[in-house]
Design an enzyme around this catalytic site. Structure first.
Site, PDB file in Angstrom:
ATOM      1  N   ASP A  73       0.825  -1.198   0.000  1.00 58.84           N
ATOM      2  CA  ASP A  73       0.000   0.000   0.000  1.00 58.84           C
ATOM      3  C   ASP A  73       0.867   1.260   0.000  1.00 58.84           C
ATOM      4  O   ASP A  73       0.348   2.370  -0.076  1.00 58.84           O
ATOM      5  CB  ASP A  73      -1.002   0.007   1.147  1.00 58.84           C
ATOM      6  CG  ASP A  73      -0.360  -0.078   2.521  1.00 58.84           C
ATOM      7  OD1 ASP A  73       0.877  -0.143   2.621  1.00 58.84           O
ATOM      8  OD2 ASP A  73      -1.115  -0.081   3.524  1.00 58.84           O
ATOM      9  N   SER A  74       2.190   1.076   0.011  1.00 61.34           N
ATOM     10  CA  SER A  74       3.113   2.186  -0.265  1.00 61.34           C
ATOM     11  C   SER A  74       2.901   2.700  -1.684  1.00 61.34           C
ATOM     12  O   SER A  74       3.450   3.736  -2.069  1.00 61.34           O
ATOM     13  CB  SER A  74       4.571   1.746  -0.072  1.00 61.34           C
ATOM     14  OG  SER A  74       4.828   0.514  -0.726  1.00 61.34           O
ATOM     15  N   LYS A 141      -1.017  -9.456   2.991  1.00 59.18           N
ATOM     16  CA  LYS A 141      -0.331  -8.961   4.189  1.00 59.18           C
ATOM     17  C   LYS A 141      -1.258  -8.012   4.936  1.00 59.18           C
ATOM     18  O   LYS A 141      -1.949  -7.195   4.317  1.00 59.18           O
ATOM     19  CB  LYS A 141       0.974  -8.243   3.842  1.00 59.18           C
ATOM     20  CG  LYS A 141       1.743  -7.749   5.080  1.00 59.18           C
ATOM     21  CD  LYS A 141       3.147  -7.280   4.718  1.00 59.18           C
ATOM     22  CE  LYS A 141       3.172  -5.947   4.012  1.00 59.18           C
ATOM     23  NZ  LYS A 141       2.676  -4.834   4.881  1.00 59.18           N
ATOM     24  N   GLU A 209       9.168  -4.281  10.896  1.00 60.77           N
ATOM     25  CA  GLU A 209       9.582  -2.974  10.394  1.00 60.77           C
ATOM     26  C   GLU A 209      10.007  -2.073  11.543  1.00 60.77           C
ATOM     27  O   GLU A 209       9.254  -1.866  12.497  1.00 60.77           O
ATOM     28  CB  GLU A 209       8.456  -2.298   9.608  1.00 60.77           C
ATOM     29  CG  GLU A 209       8.870  -0.945   9.036  1.00 60.77           C
ATOM     30  CD  GLU A 209       7.890  -0.379   8.031  1.00 60.77           C
ATOM     31  OE1 GLU A 209       8.127   0.754   7.552  1.00 60.77           O
ATOM     32  OE2 GLU A 209       6.900  -1.062   7.705  1.00 60.77           O
TER      33      GLU A 209
END
Length: 292
Positions: A73-74, A141, A209
């Site tokens: 979704d980046s 994800k 992350e």
């Protein structure tokens, strides 16, 4: 649709495929599947993952031998011009996933569930994930810890492989106070509990992350599932980067990213040369068109 017209004699030949890099054992496959990634973890073979959002980029990474492609979704930041991932819709992700799936024949494709498409209930998550799987994803994800265990269990039980995402979770940036390291101090215990809960629920992999290296390293040793790091040190089972950070497409990239090229500068230079050639009349030249 192509950018030019050409007959058979002038059409560009297809780009050659690049064989997977030698010596990678379980990842030396024509199509990467979950069992190959699991075997890589067990044999200590590092897994590579990059984002891609379109067919052109995905085909290049696939030929290069990337193991996993994340349709992240980046997309919102990199392609759509948003300042965060929050405005990205399921329609956006479905379209990008389909484009990547049409272009990649080797890599395992993971698609992000965007904000607002899975949090309300496991049933909402399943409906959203099913759309991405039908678009061509091999797994989805989602962000969040133990609170997502029921959702992960429903997806995995319904035949939808799940990658979990812990640490800094961009969809929660407003509650986290921005992009900050997670899992420090007392937070390490909670992160570890979340990881174990997601493994027990049926996730086959987890992304860490911006997590302290010792925490990510310990969990990589303890968990039977695959760990993928981004800003989490060198000892996870694999690494992922946003492709524009990896390739130097922008003037800034996060400190945890390495710029393996400076494609942004090269592309700007190419565009500048094109503009100059058009203005001077140098382009098109005699070899770029036909008189009859």
């Amino acid at each position: 649709m192509t950018g030019y017209l050409a007959d058979d004699s002038t059409a560009s030949a297809p780009l050659p495929s690049v064989s997977p890099q030698p010596g990678r054992g379980p990842l030396d496959k024509k199509r990467i599947r979950i069992q190959h990634l699991q075997a890589a973890k067990e044999q200590g073979v590092r897994i590579s993952m990059l984002t891609a959002y379109d067919a052109l980029t995905a085909s290049i990474f696939d030929r290069a031998g990337i193991d996993m492609i994340l349709v992240g979704d980046s997309l919102g930041n990199v392609v759509l011009g948003y300042s965060s991932t929050l405005p990205v819709t399921l329609d956006d992700m479905e379209r990008a996933t389909a484009a990547v799936a049409r272009a990649a024949s080797r890599a395992l494709i993971v698609a992000d569930l965007p904000f607002g498409t899975y949090e309300a209930s496991p049933e909402q998550a399943f409906a959203s994930a099913a759309r991405l799987m039908k678009a061509g994803a091999h797994a989805v994800k989602l962000e969040g810890g133990a609170a997502r265990a029921e959702t992960v269990a429903l997806l995995a039980g319904g035949g939808i492989p799940v990658v979990a995402h812990l640490g800094y979770t961009p969809q929660s940036e407003n509650s986290l106070g921005g992009p900050r390291m997670q899992g420090r101090g007392e937070g390490a215990k909670k992160l570890m509990e979340d990881a174990r809960a997601l493994e027990a629920a049926g996730a086959f992999a987890v992304v860490f992350e911006m997590v302290p290296e010792p925490v990510a390293t310990q969990l990589t040793k303890e968990l039977s599932i695959i760990t993928i790091g981004i800003g989490a040190g060198p000892y996870t089972d694999g690494q992922v980067l946003v492709w524009s950070d990896m390739a130097g497409m922008t003037s800034w990239s996060p400190s945890f990213a390495r710029r393996f090229a400076e494609l942004g500068r090269e592309l700007e230079s190419a565009a500048s040369s094109y503009i100059s050639a058009v203005r001077s009349g140098e382009f098109p030249g005699s070899d770029n068109y036909r008189s009859e």
